[in-house]
Design an enzyme around this catalytic site. Structure first.
Site, PDB file in Angstrom:
ATOM      1  CG  ASP A  32      -0.290  -0.249   2.631  1.00 21.99           C
ATOM      2  OD1 ASP A  32      -0.212   0.885   2.929  1.00 21.99           O
ATOM      3  OD2 ASP A  32       0.151  -1.213   3.016  1.00 21.99           O
ATOM      4  CG  ASP A 121      -6.609   3.578   7.659  1.00 20.93           C
ATOM      5  OD1 ASP A 121      -6.013   2.890   8.697  1.00 20.93           O
ATOM      6  OD2 ASP A 121      -4.884   4.036   7.156  1.00 20.93           O
ATOM      7  CD  GLU A 123      -3.501   3.986  11.124  1.00 25.75           C
ATOM      8  OE1 GLU A 123      -1.976   4.064  11.894  1.00 25.75           O
ATOM      9  OE2 GLU A 123      -3.882   3.423   9.774  1.00 25.75           O
TER      10      GLU A 123
END
Length: 235
Positions: A32, A121, A123
């Site tokens: 990525d 994503d 986090e």
């Protein structure tokens, strides 16, 4: 995973191919990238083993990766399966708003057989000591649900969820609300296997096992064959 242009993952590197789990079975390798990698040499990445890539498209509801077009389209032109991801900032705006921004700026999945489902994503907050964004566990679960619902409404796909087991447990209370219909992209470094799975998932789809290696950006494996990976792209 990178926040904005220059912030990379805080974890240390790992071997190019983990000894355990899918690493020993010849699973498709990928990576990525974000604006941190700038212009990527996609033919070189393919020659070094890249079979798929996730490209950062957006963050919050205001940032778009300035290198996204070269990265996303360049991967496609090189024959690498590609997908787009959004870096969540739940304290900045609603999940619905961020999903809509993502779709308008790179996250609009297309049924061409070579585009992986969009990814979320989520986090620890890289900009604040409030690693769960100052939100409750229930509030974060609701935020993810809103993002997912809007993404499905606009693209027909539920997002792949990128996270760590520790963040998921700490910030969502290890919610089981997404395991049945959201593929898991698990970040777990410096280990021969993926470790504990979060929140009701019985298996992982992607494993980010290191932040340096033969491919630009973070190093990943897909849990299955190339045929299965192509099937995921088809929807």
């Amino acid at each position: 995973m990178a926040a904005l242009a220059a912030t990379g993952t805080a974890l240390t590197g790992a071997p190019d191919a983990p000894a355990g789990a899918a690493g020993a079975s010849g699973a498709p390798r990928g990576h990525d990238v974000s604006s941190h990698q700038k212009y990527v040499d996609w033919q070189s990445a393919k020659a070094n083993g890249a079979r798929f890539v996730y490209v950062k498209a957006t963050e919050s509801h205001t940032y778009r990766n300035p290198y996204f077009d070269q990265q996303y389209n360049g991967a496609f032109d090189a024959g690498i399966l590609r997908g787009a991801y959004h870096f969540a900032m739940p304290n900045k705006s609603s999940g619905t708003r961020q999903a809509a921004y993502f779709v308008r700026n790179g996250g609009a999945w297309q049924a061409d057989g070579r585009t992986l489902p969009p990814a979320l994503d989520i986090e620890y907050n890289p900009y604040s000591k409030h690693k769960c964004y100052g939100m409750s566990k229930a509030g974060l679960v609701n935020w993810i649900e809103d993002f997912s619902d809007e993404l499905e409404r606009e693209t027909g796909r539920r997002p792949v969820i990128y996270t760590t087991a520790h963040w998921w447990s700490t910030c969502t209370g290890d919610s089981h609300a997404f395991a049945s219909d959201h593929p898991l992209w698990l970040a777990h470094y410096d280990s021969p296997d993926v470790g504990v799975l979060p929140g009701g998932w019985s298996t992982w789809t992607f494993w980010q096992y290191g932040n340096k290696g033969a491919l630009p950006g973070d190093q990943n494996l897909f849990n299955g064959s190339m045929t299965r990976l192509k099937r995921l792209a088809k929807g």
